[in-house]
Design a protein around this motif. Sequence first.
Motif, short mmCIF file in Angstrom:
data_model
loop_
_atom_site.label_atom_id
_atom_site.label_comp_id
_atom_site.label_asym_id
_atom_site.label_seq_id
_atom_site.Cartn_x
_atom_site.Cartn_y
_atom_site.Cartn_z
N THR A 33 0.78 -1.00 0.00
CA THR A 33 -0.17 0.35 -0.29
C THR A 33 1.37 1.09 -0.02
N LYS A 82 -3.17 0.13 -3.87
CA LYS A 82 -2.69 -1.04 -3.80
C LYS A 82 -1.79 -1.23 -5.52
N THR A 106 -3.42 -7.88 -2.31
CA THR A 106 -1.60 -7.60 -3.16
C THR A 106 -1.17 -9.00 -2.31
#
Length: 337
Positions: free
Chosen positions: A75, A89, A125
Amino acid sequence: MADENQFTAIVLEEDDERKVTAGLQTLPNDRLPEGDVTVGVEYSTLNYKDGMIVQGIGRLVRDYPHVPGIDFAGTVEASESPDYKPGDKVVLNGWRVGEVHWGGFSSRARVSGDWLVPVPDNLSTEQCMAIGTAGYTAMLSVMALEDHGLTPESEGEVLVTGAAGGVGSIAVSILSNLGYRVAASTGREDTHDYLKSLGATEIVGREELATPPKGPLSSERWSGIIDSVGGPTLHSALASLKTHSSCAAVGLASGFKLETTVMPFLLRGINLLGIDSSTCPKERRLVAWDRLSKELPLDKLAQVTSTASLADVTDLAGKILQGQVRGRIVIDTGNTG
Ligand SMILES: NC(=O)c1ccc[n+]([C@@H]2O[C@H](COP(=O)([O-])OP(=O)(O)OC[C@H]3O[C@@H](n4cnc5c(N)ncnc54)[C@H](OP(=O)(O)O)[C@@H]3O)[C@@H](O)[C@H]2O)c1
């Protein structure tokens, strides 16, 4: 959440005899390199190249101390780039990050915004790092073969060498999901069921390709090839590539030399397509990540992935170089809580 003033990273140091050692260190933020975007790294991943860098093989790193890790996802914490703002992100693959620039085996990284791509809407992620450079390279390879005419209707199977490795496992999964018939070449018998579960329609023993043919051509067999292995394996595979078909040359797991003849090029019009994921232009990266988010089944991604911590990286680096890693390893930086 990471300490806002310091970060934890794997740091490589080189001694007077050029021996490289790796250790976990906590460093103040002012040790971060130059860059216009600072990222709280949540996950990284282990690739073959990371193994080489962590073990100091191939002189890929020139300046020590160094933070390795050629991939990361996380992030944005701070940004002077017009393309990103805190909270976005992002994912990074290559651009010689982890090699020339400090990389992703760290809870924080600072890089150029030009090197980042947004995490696709339907991926986390963690999933981006399960894909990592290996998976993104597998997609670039599929795209290169398709650009040169490969379709699921092409006659014959697509050969994937080093199939149980990171690039190979994801290449098998993508190709199978797109409707291709896939021949998976592996040196490990205990991976046959795993490769079939990813969609391989045939298993080819590593030994079958390890000795090149005596003549310049073998019978035509493969509609396309994704090769992670190089050396005699690539030589053998090229000799069996069907007329006007293509091979994506991705890796060198068995060696960087290629001794072959020009005959398959002259008599069958085959194409040898080089894949360099690190310098791939941003527009093509965006296409690759978009396609990965839609065309790689997430249940298969979960099946090929295991998770480790920053503290495990040194040990795993040796294992990936010895061909002992199956599928993909995500590195959790401990920055997600
Ligand atoms: N061009 C690019 O942009 C790019 C990007 C990513 C990776 N790469 C390269 O692609 C290769 C694969 O990367 P990866 O991350 O998938 O590594 P990996 O997970 O270690 O997979 C490599 C696989 O190659 C096979 N292999 C290992 N040693 C071998 C040998 N001596 N002879 C024949 N096969 C052997 C093994 O597969 P089996 O166990 O199934 O036999 C192994 O799992 C590496 O060379 C890497 O540097 C290139």
